[in-house]
Design a protein around this motif. Structure first.
Motif, PDB file in Angstrom:
ATOM      1  N   LYS A 119       0.840  -1.411   0.136  1.00 46.17           N
ATOM      2  CA  LYS A 119      -0.416   0.270   0.390  1.00 46.17           C
ATOM      3  C   LYS A 119       0.891   1.375   0.326  1.00 46.17           C
ATOM      4  CE  LYS A 119      -4.371  -2.088   1.956  1.00 46.17           C
ATOM      5  NZ  LYS A 119      -5.269  -1.564   3.587  1.00 46.17           N
ATOM      6  N   VAL A 120       1.500   1.145   0.517  1.00 42.27           N
ATOM      7  CA  VAL A 120       3.002   1.994   1.064  1.00 42.27           C
ATOM      8  C   VAL A 120       3.245   2.989  -0.572  1.00 42.27           C
ATOM      9  CG1 VAL A 120       4.806   3.069   1.636  1.00 42.27           C
ATOM     10  CG2 VAL A 120       3.222   2.188   3.134  1.00 42.27           C
ATOM     11  N   ARG A 121       3.715   1.871  -1.426  1.00 43.59           N
ATOM     12  CA  ARG A 121       4.550   1.595  -2.560  1.00 43.59           C
ATOM     13  C   ARG A 121       3.120   2.333  -3.910  1.00 43.59           C
ATOM     14  NH1 ARG A 121       7.641  -4.139  -3.311  1.00 43.59           N
ATOM     15  NH2 ARG A 121       9.465  -3.268  -2.413  1.00 43.59           N
ATOM     16  N   ALA A 122       1.888   1.806  -3.816  1.00 46.93           N
ATOM     17  CA  ALA A 122       1.047   1.757  -4.365  1.00 46.93           C
ATOM     18  C   ALA A 122       0.885   3.837  -3.642  1.00 46.93           C
ATOM     19  CB  ALA A 122      -0.398   1.265  -4.011  1.00 46.93           C
ATOM     20  N   ARG A 123       0.504   4.226  -2.751  1.00 46.13           N
ATOM     21  CA  ARG A 123       0.195   5.377  -2.848  1.00 46.13           C
ATOM     22  C   ARG A 123       1.448   6.445  -3.305  1.00 46.13           C
ATOM     23  NH1 ARG A 123      -2.374   6.120   3.273  1.00 46.13           N
ATOM     24  NH2 ARG A 123      -3.802   3.689   2.639  1.00 46.13           N
ATOM     25  N   THR A 124       2.375   5.778  -3.088  1.00 45.52           N
ATOM     26  CA  THR A 124       3.797   6.656  -3.124  1.00 45.52           C
ATOM     27  C   THR A 124       3.643   6.933  -4.598  1.00 45.52           C
ATOM     28  OG1 THR A 124       4.772   6.012  -0.863  1.00 45.52           O
ATOM     29  CG2 THR A 124       6.487   6.562  -3.687  1.00 45.52           C
ATOM     30  N   LYS A 125       3.276   5.703  -5.640  1.00 57.55           N
ATOM     31  CA  LYS A 125       3.667   5.781  -7.038  1.00 57.55           C
ATOM     32  C   LYS A 125       2.720   6.354  -8.152  1.00 57.55           C
ATOM     33  CE  LYS A 125       3.246   2.416 -11.328  1.00 57.55           C
ATOM     34  NZ  LYS A 125       3.197   0.806 -11.110  1.00 57.55           N
ATOM     35  N   GLY A 126       1.047   6.697  -7.213  1.00 56.71           N
ATOM     36  CA  GLY A 126       0.500   7.259  -7.462  1.00 56.71           C
ATOM     37  C   GLY A 126       0.733   8.933  -7.334  1.00 56.71           C
ATOM     38  N   TYR A 127       1.362   9.512  -6.527  1.00 54.71           N
ATOM     39  CA  TYR A 127       2.251  10.721  -6.250  1.00 54.71           C
ATOM     40  C   TYR A 127       2.918  11.160  -6.561  1.00 54.71           C
ATOM     41  CZ  TYR A 127      -1.188   9.890  -1.645  1.00 54.71           C
ATOM     42  OH  TYR A 127      -2.259   9.919  -1.195  1.00 54.71           O
ATOM     43  N   ARG A 128       3.732  10.103  -6.823  1.00 55.58           N
ATOM     44  CA  ARG A 128       4.344  10.619  -8.049  1.00 55.58           C
ATOM     45  C   ARG A 128       4.692  10.570  -9.464  1.00 55.58           C
ATOM     46  NH1 ARG A 128       9.591   6.394  -5.327  1.00 55.58           N
ATOM     47  NH2 ARG A 128      10.394   7.593  -4.018  1.00 55.58           N
ATOM     48  N   GLN A 129       3.671   9.965 -10.385  1.00 55.78           N
ATOM     49  CA  GLN A 129       2.683  10.552 -11.061  1.00 55.78           C
ATOM     50  C   GLN A 129       1.932  11.427 -11.624  1.00 55.78           C
ATOM     51  OE1 GLN A 129      -0.631   7.625 -12.033  1.00 55.78           O
ATOM     52  NE2 GLN A 129       0.827   5.574 -11.631  1.00 55.78           N
ATOM     53  N   LEU A 130       2.039  11.877 -11.133  1.00 55.25           N
ATOM     54  CA  LEU A 130       1.579  13.217 -10.295  1.00 55.25           C
ATOM     55  C   LEU A 130       3.220  13.986 -10.121  1.00 55.25           C
ATOM     56  CD1 LEU A 130      -2.031  13.703  -8.719  1.00 55.25           C
ATOM     57  CD2 LEU A 130      -1.456  13.491 -11.594  1.00 55.25           C
ATOM     58  N   ASN A 131       4.982  13.922  -9.968  1.00 51.11           N
ATOM     59  CA  ASN A 131       5.507  14.552  -9.667  1.00 51.11           C
ATOM     60  C   ASN A 131       5.749  15.626  -8.379  1.00 51.11           C
ATOM     61  OD1 ASN A 131       6.394  14.138 -12.172  1.00 51.11           O
ATOM     62  ND2 ASN A 131       5.520  15.958 -13.930  1.00 51.11           N
ATOM     63  N   TYR A 132       4.927  14.694  -7.628  1.00 49.20           N
ATOM     64  CA  TYR A 132       4.741  15.269  -6.200  1.00 49.20           C
ATOM     65  C   TYR A 132       6.124  14.301  -5.416  1.00 49.20           C
ATOM     66  CZ  TYR A 132       0.343  17.548  -7.211  1.00 49.20           C
ATOM     67  OH  TYR A 132      -0.883  18.331  -7.837  1.00 49.20           O
ATOM     68  N   LYS A 133       6.768  15.022  -4.832  1.00 50.21           N
ATOM     69  CA  LYS A 133       7.298  14.413  -3.674  1.00 50.21           C
ATOM     70  C   LYS A 133       6.724  14.342  -2.137  1.00 50.21           C
ATOM     71  CE  LYS A 133      11.600  17.273  -5.376  1.00 50.21           C
ATOM     72  NZ  LYS A 133      12.437  18.043  -4.544  1.00 50.21           N
ATOM     73  N   VAL A 134       6.503  12.604  -1.590  1.00 48.93           N
ATOM     74  CA  VAL A 134       6.092  12.323  -0.765  1.00 48.93           C
ATOM     75  C   VAL A 134       7.055  12.234   0.789  1.00 48.93           C
ATOM     76  CG1 VAL A 134       4.732  10.267  -0.052  1.00 48.93           C
ATOM     77  CG2 VAL A 134       5.444  10.635  -2.467  1.00 48.93           C
ATOM     78  N   ILE A 135       6.566  12.829   2.033  1.00 56.85           N
ATOM     79  CA  ILE A 135       6.902  12.401   2.935  1.00 56.85           C
ATOM     80  C   ILE A 135       5.647  12.086   3.999  1.00 56.85           C
ATOM     81  CG2 ILE A 135       7.795  13.704   5.078  1.00 56.85           C
ATOM     82  CD1 ILE A 135       8.474  16.054   3.286  1.00 56.85           C
ATOM     83  N   TRP A 136       6.555  10.887   4.274  1.00 56.54           N
ATOM     84  CA  TRP A 136       5.482   9.981   5.443  1.00 56.54           C
ATOM     85  C   TRP A 136       6.088  10.272   7.127  1.00 56.54           C
ATOM     86  CZ3 TRP A 136       1.349   6.500   4.090  1.00 56.54           C
ATOM     87  CH2 TRP A 136       1.904   5.668   2.752  1.00 56.54           C
ATOM     88  N   ILE A 137       5.201  10.662   7.394  1.00 59.60           N
ATOM     89  CA  ILE A 137       5.084  10.877   9.067  1.00 59.60           C
ATOM     90  C   ILE A 137       4.287  10.470  10.123  1.00 59.60           C
ATOM     91  CG2 ILE A 137       4.914  13.643  10.347  1.00 59.60           C
ATOM     92  CD1 ILE A 137       4.731  15.059   8.541  1.00 59.60           C
ATOM     93  N   LEU A 138       5.566   9.335  10.310  1.00 61.50           N
ATOM     94  CA  LEU A 138       4.665   8.543  11.558  1.00 61.50           C
ATOM     95  C   LEU A 138       4.304   8.725  12.632  1.00 61.50           C
ATOM     96  CD1 LEU A 138       7.563   5.516  10.955  1.00 61.50           C
ATOM     97  CD2 LEU A 138       5.439   6.389   9.614  1.00 61.50           C
ATOM     98  N   GLY A 139       3.011   8.544  13.217  1.00 59.33           N
ATOM     99  CA  GLY A 139       2.540   9.292  14.891  1.00 59.33           C
ATOM    100  C   GLY A 139       3.475   8.010  15.513  1.00 59.33           C
ATOM    101  N   GLU A 140       2.067   8.493  17.132  1.00 56.78           N
ATOM    102  CA  GLU A 140       2.733   7.545  18.104  1.00 56.78           C
ATOM    103  C   GLU A 140       2.715   6.224  18.101  1.00 56.78           C
ATOM    104  OE1 GLU A 140       1.076   7.960  22.959  1.00 56.78           O
ATOM    105  OE2 GLU A 140      -0.242   8.762  21.609  1.00 56.78           O
TER     106      GLU A 140
END
Length: 260
Positions: A119-140
């Motif tokens: 799922k991380v790969r799929a979401r990241t791939k989608g954002y990169r298709q639009l040339n957006y850089k992705v930052i994952w911020i982890l919670g508690e």
């Protein structure tokens, strides 16, 4: 979900500003959503039972909702533009936040629950298709765990020329941790710099007195330069555990490097 649309004019509105007198629907699937605004939980929208929305964030915890709003407030002070839960129709995805600095857009995913690598790969791939850089911020939830290498690999990015993972703390904001600071043994962000070097030196002295076999090869090399094991520099006694699955004591690796 913190953002919905007013059915009459397609206007986006935050749950904190919404009223029960209006009718709202999901920006993604266009299904009807209900405003939940009480005295206990943070205001938010929820799909009516039976919805099959693929982009619905049902099950968001209070910590997730509060953290997302806190990030929104923080990032507005640092970026030129910040969007909360924008709907990206081209890829049918809705990130938690998007921020813009100059002409560059970044997607922010605030992750509290466990998520698979696929799922991380799929979401990241989608954002990169639009040339957006992705930052994952982890919670508690992630900070209370002993993160293993596979988890670090899912979320790490190059930040300030180091491979790092971002964490959110309400009292500190966004905290970055380099990969080598996450050893898989201690809970993330719980470790503190401790004066444990004297304790390590004491253990080393005991090992010398007990004539442990792993000591003597190094001691023989040190004899040649008129040094003793118990006199090795403080740099050989790290205050943090080093990652990498070492099968020998860390001081042995460091002293070997120094001798070389």
């Amino acid at each position: 979900m913190l953002i919905a649309k007013i059915i009459e004019n397609d206007q986006l509105i935050q749950a904190t500003q919404a009223s029960n007198s209006e009718i709202y629907y999901c920006p993604g699937c266009k299904a009807r959503v209900q405003l939940k605004k009480g005295n206990i939980n943070i205001p938010h929208f929820a799909h009516i039972n039976g919805s099959n929305c693929d982009v619905s964030a049902e099950g968001e915890t209070v910590n997730h909702l509060q953290g997302k709003l806190a990030l929104f407030t923080l990032l507005k002070q640092k970026y030129d533009e910040v969007r909360l839960e924008p709907w990206l129709s081209q890829i049918k995805q809705r990130p938690d936040l998007m921020v813009r600095k100059g002409k560059d857009w970044f997607v922010i995913e605030f992750q509290c629950a466990t998520i698979s690598l696929e799922k991380v790969r799929a979401r990241t791939k989608g954002y990169r298709q639009l040339n957006y850089k992705v930052i994952w911020i982890l919670g508690e939830n992630y900070q209370n765990k002993r993160l293993q290498a596979r988890t670090i690999a899912k979320f790490a990015i190059i930040y300030q020329q180091q491979l790092q993972v971002a964490f959110w703390q309400p009292t500190k904001g966004i905290v970055w941790q380099a990969w080598w600071q996450i050893d898989g043994k201690s809970r993330v962000l719980k470790r503190q710099m401790m004066a444990n070097q004297p304790q390590q030196l004491l253990k080393l002295q005991q090992a010398v007195m007990q004539s442990k076999p792993e000591i003597w090869p190094i001691q023989n090399e040190l004899y040649k330069i008129k040094r003793l094991v118990i006199g090795i520099p403080w740099e050989c006694h790290p205050q943090y555990s080093l990652p990498g699955g070492l099968k020998v004591a860390q001081w042995q690796v460091i002293i070997r490097v120094l001798l070389t």
